[in-house]
Design an enzyme around this catalytic site. Structure first.
Site, PDB file in Angstrom:
ATOM      1  N   THR A  46       0.839  -1.196   0.000  1.00 31.99           N
ATOM      2  CA  THR A  46       0.000   0.000   0.000  1.00 31.99           C
ATOM      3  C   THR A  46       0.871   1.241   0.000  1.00 31.99           C
ATOM      4  O   THR A  46       2.013   1.215   0.473  1.00 31.99           O
ATOM      5  CB  THR A  46      -0.899   0.039   1.252  1.00 31.99           C
ATOM      6  OG1 THR A  46      -0.071   0.091   2.419  1.00 31.99           O
ATOM      7  CG2 THR A  46      -1.792  -1.193   1.326  1.00 31.99           C
ATOM      8  N   LYS A  78      -8.637   1.223   1.970  1.00 30.01           N
ATOM      9  CA  LYS A  78      -7.761   0.661   0.945  1.00 30.01           C
ATOM     10  C   LYS A  78      -7.655  -0.855   1.048  1.00 30.01           C
ATOM     11  O   LYS A  78      -7.591  -1.559   0.050  1.00 30.01           O
ATOM     12  CB  LYS A  78      -6.367   1.295   1.004  1.00 30.01           C
ATOM     13  CG  LYS A  78      -5.697   1.284   2.364  1.00 30.01           C
ATOM     14  CD  LYS A  78      -4.476   2.194   2.374  1.00 30.01           C
ATOM     15  CE  LYS A  78      -3.886   2.328   3.776  1.00 30.01           C
ATOM     16  NZ  LYS A  78      -2.824   3.330   3.828  1.00 30.01           N
ATOM     17  N   LYS A 149      -6.038 -15.268  12.879  1.00 29.23           N
ATOM     18  CA  LYS A 149      -7.058 -16.308  13.009  1.00 29.23           C
ATOM     19  C   LYS A 149      -6.772 -17.464  12.054  1.00 29.23           C
ATOM     20  O   LYS A 149      -6.934 -18.642  12.413  1.00 29.23           O
ATOM     21  CB  LYS A 149      -8.440 -15.730  12.717  1.00 29.23           C
ATOM     22  CG  LYS A 149      -9.551 -16.792  12.738  1.00 29.23           C
ATOM     23  CD  LYS A 149     -10.934 -16.197  12.581  1.00 29.23           C
ATOM     24  CE  LYS A 149     -11.988 -17.305  12.616  1.00 29.23           C
ATOM     25  NZ  LYS A 149     -13.367 -16.784  12.601  1.00 29.23           N
ATOM     26  N   TYR A 228      14.096 -13.929  37.424  1.00 27.70           N
ATOM     27  CA  TYR A 228      13.017 -14.482  38.253  1.00 27.70           C
ATOM     28  C   TYR A 228      12.252 -13.317  38.855  1.00 27.70           C
ATOM     29  O   TYR A 228      12.594 -12.146  38.640  1.00 27.70           O
ATOM     30  CB  TYR A 228      13.562 -15.411  39.358  1.00 27.70           C
ATOM     31  CG  TYR A 228      14.664 -14.825  40.220  1.00 27.70           C
ATOM     32  CD1 TYR A 228      14.364 -14.002  41.299  1.00 27.70           C
ATOM     33  CD2 TYR A 228      16.006 -15.107  39.953  1.00 27.70           C
ATOM     34  CE1 TYR A 228      15.359 -13.470  42.094  1.00 27.70           C
ATOM     35  CE2 TYR A 228      17.012 -14.578  40.741  1.00 27.70           C
ATOM     36  CZ  TYR A 228      16.677 -13.765  41.822  1.00 27.70           C
ATOM     37  OH  TYR A 228      17.670 -13.228  42.598  1.00 27.70           O
ATOM     38  N   HIS A 290      13.562  -2.408  49.954  1.00 32.58           N
ATOM     39  CA  HIS A 290      12.306  -3.145  49.937  1.00 32.58           C
ATOM     40  C   HIS A 290      11.108  -2.199  49.802  1.00 32.58           C
ATOM     41  O   HIS A 290      10.114  -2.321  50.531  1.00 32.58           O
ATOM     42  CB  HIS A 290      12.169  -4.011  51.189  1.00 32.58           C
ATOM     43  CG  HIS A 290      13.224  -5.075  51.288  1.00 32.58           C
ATOM     44  ND1 HIS A 290      13.414  -6.026  50.316  1.00 32.58           N
ATOM     45  CD2 HIS A 290      14.181  -5.311  52.230  1.00 32.58           C
ATOM     46  CE1 HIS A 290      14.422  -6.818  50.658  1.00 32.58           C
ATOM     47  NE2 HIS A 290      14.910  -6.394  51.811  1.00 32.58           N
ATOM     48  N   GLY A 319      23.098  -2.116  50.405  1.00 27.82           N
ATOM     49  CA  GLY A 319      22.391  -2.859  49.359  1.00 27.82           C
ATOM     50  C   GLY A 319      21.115  -2.188  48.897  1.00 27.82           C
ATOM     51  O   GLY A 319      20.258  -2.835  48.294  1.00 27.82           O
ATOM     52  N   GLU A 342      22.976  -1.017  45.237  1.00 26.46           N
ATOM     53  CA  GLU A 342      22.533  -1.797  44.075  1.00 26.46           C
ATOM     54  C   GLU A 342      22.345  -0.920  42.836  1.00 26.46           C
ATOM     55  O   GLU A 342      22.790  -1.263  41.744  1.00 26.46           O
ATOM     56  CB  GLU A 342      21.210  -2.510  44.395  1.00 26.46           C
ATOM     57  CG  GLU A 342      21.336  -3.660  45.369  1.00 26.46           C
ATOM     58  CD  GLU A 342      21.744  -4.961  44.694  1.00 26.46           C
ATOM     59  OE1 GLU A 342      22.010  -4.955  43.486  1.00 26.46           O
ATOM     60  OE2 GLU A 342      21.794  -5.984  45.394  1.00 26.46           O
TER      61      GLU A 342
END
Length: 538
Positions: A46, A78, A149, A228, A290, A319, A342
């Site tokens: 197109t 179109k 589909k 994880y 945390h 940390g 960290e």
């Protein structure tokens, strides 16, 4: 309602003969076209896509040649034609479908390559209403869904990142496409159209100020597969929504390994808190562990802001995640790397600071190019069993004019400044939240307790521990102010804070026992202000 049932035979390998390409993103298009043509696949396209392919010297037919009908209405119509959708949806092994194709001169389309109008990009850049509506793709999603589909026969690509995978598939099979590949691309295609529609419905809800639309769609694009989740036995992925908000989802990672699930969660919490403080008013630093602040500091210098934040709870800061509201400076970087950290996140970083951080290979450094606006609207979602909780972002803020003094003693100017600071921090502490502050820095934080009294006592204990670590004779809660994210239901929580040395208190008010709490404050000579705004954070 009748259930449509038709057994579609699954053919493992399909040798494609015709591909329809219609893309807004032309990246990789020429290479893909050359790959398909090299395997004997006819190209149909197109408008701008056809022009790009032919400009690269490839033979391409226009969709109008396939449909016998011109593109009309500025290209809005179109591909919405039986010759296109019949070629996509026909079951190749069905005699009735074959007869219909022959009767209406419909040729099969074996590959569809579509990437949609850039609605999400236009929306994120704040396009006006007509422009945003015009970038809602109609024909593209229709073709994608039809091809997906009929993946028993048709291959659908919706992402330029999959072009190389298709090329590898064709090369490996000698010009064929296996069912597993078609199936994988079909699954991705439905995810793409779902995300696209979710972006459109979300924009419409915002445009018409509908807080709770009858149907709520939330979608994102996979950014990273995590090693994880919160724990090693959990899987996790990081999806970005395209929200135009500086933060961990849009940041540049300059060094260090991939962020973990917990890193991302904590880094977001840290930077959102740092964003509460306008750099025009001075430097700010937030240290998170945390998803809770273990220290927040403000000062005229960035280094002093960091030192103030670290002093609140240096043990918990080990940390942790460190966030700044301004460009990371070399002097600050030298101090930060003394403690195991960290992640550092900031709007920018100086060259000298970058060099200092580079010596710590495992320290992740993120820059965002800006700060999140704490007052900007937005939505937050949380899953529950069988449902989704959606609410507006907590964009609430209090200013001096919002405070209501409810005690005999008025707070001093210094106390007022610290009260506002402490309440902003409390907004980012898990409930029940208690925050002690002094001279623009937190000196004790109690978070996530079932009892507000326990939060108050934990914060005071942390302040005593920090004082011992610094060799101070008494904790910095002496002469501090204290903030509570919600009202004190009884006077005991307030009394605990007073015993820790607090001289002024900020809280929402609204308890049935407000009079008892105010009375306890007056008896202790403590100033107290109500905000009328609660900041629960669960």
């Amino acid at each position: 309602m009748a259930i449509i049932s038709r057994k579609t035979p699954i053919t493992d390998r399909i040798r494609p003969t015709r591909a329809l390409l219609s893309v807004s993103d032309k990246n990789g298009l020429q290479d893909l076209g050359e790959t398909l043509a090299g395997h004997g696949v006819d190209l149909v396209s197109t408008g701008g896509t056809a022009k790009a392919l032919s400009g690269a010297g490839l033979s391409v037919r226009g969709v109008s040649d396939l449909t016998g009908f011109p593109e009309i209405m500025d290209g809005r119509v179109k591909t919405l034609h039986p010759s296109v959708h019949g070629g996509l949806l026909a079951i190749r092994d069905d005699a009735e479908h074959q007869a219909a194709m022959e009767a209406h001169d419909i040729v099969p389309i074996d590959i569809v390559v579509i990437n949609l109008y850039p609605f999400e990009e236009v929306r994120s850049k704040g396009g006006d209403y007509p422009t945003t509506v015009e970038n809602i793709d109609i024909g593209g999603p229709a073709m994608i869904r039809a091809a997906a589909k009929n993946h028993a026969y048709v291959t659908v690509l919706t992402d330029p990142s999959d072009y190389d995978a298709l090329a590898a598939e064709l090369l490996e099979t000698g010009g064929e496409i296996r069912y597993a590949f078609r199936q994988k691309m079909a699954a991705k295609a439905y995810g793409r159209t779902a995300a696209y529609d979710a972006a459109i419905s979300g924009w419409f809800a915002e445009a018409i100020d509908e807080d709770n639309p009858p149907y709520r769609a939330v979608a994102g694009r996979l950014h990273d597969v995590m090693r994880y989740g919160e724990n090693p036995h959990q899987t996790a992925g990081f999806y970005v929504t395209g929200e135009n908000r500086p933060g961990v989802a849009t940041a540049t990672l300059h060094q260090g390994k991939q962020l973990s699930y917990n890193n991302i969660n904590d880094t977001d919490a840290a930077f959102e808190l740092a964003g509460e403080f306008d750099p025009v008013d001075g430097a700010a630093c937030a240290i998170i562990k945390h998803a809770n602040p273990c220290g927040v500091g403000t000062a005229t210098s960035q280094l002093d802001a960091y030192r103030g934040a670290l002093a609140c709870d240096p043990v918990s800061a080990f940390g942790g995640i460190v966030a700044f509201n301004g460009r990371l400076e070399a002097a600050t970087a030298e101090e930060v790397v003394r403690t195991f950290t960290e992640v550092i996140i900031a709007p920018g970083v100086d060259d000298d600071a970058m060099s200092i951080i580079a010596a710590k290979k495992n320290l992740r450094l993120l820059t965002t190019g800006g700060l999140p606006d704490p007052a900007a609207p937005g939505v937050m979602a949380k899953t529950v069993a069988g449902g989704l909780l959606v609410q507006s972002r907590d964009a609430g803020r209090v200013a001096l004019a919002d405070l209501k003094v409810v005690t005999d003693r008025q707070p001093t100017d210094r106390e007022l400044a610290d009260l506002i600071f402490a309440f902003r921090v409390a907004k980012h502490v898990k409930s029940n939240a208690i925050v002690y502050a002094k001279d623009g820095a937190t000196v004790g934080i109690g978070a996530g307790q079932m009892s507000r009294v326990d939060s108050s006592r934990i914060a005071a204990k942390k302040a005593r521990d920090a004082a011992e670590a610094m060799g101070l004779a008494e904790p910095l809660t002496i002469g501090s102010v204290v903030a509570s994210d919600a009202f004190f239901p009884f006077a005991d929580g307030l009394i605990s804070a007073i015993e820790a040395g607090a001289t002024a208190v900020i809280q929402p008010g609204g308890s049935m026992r407000d009079d008892d709490v105010v009375k306890a404050a007056n008896e202790a000579g403590v100033a107290m202000v109500f905000t009328g705004m609660r900041h629960f954070r669960h």
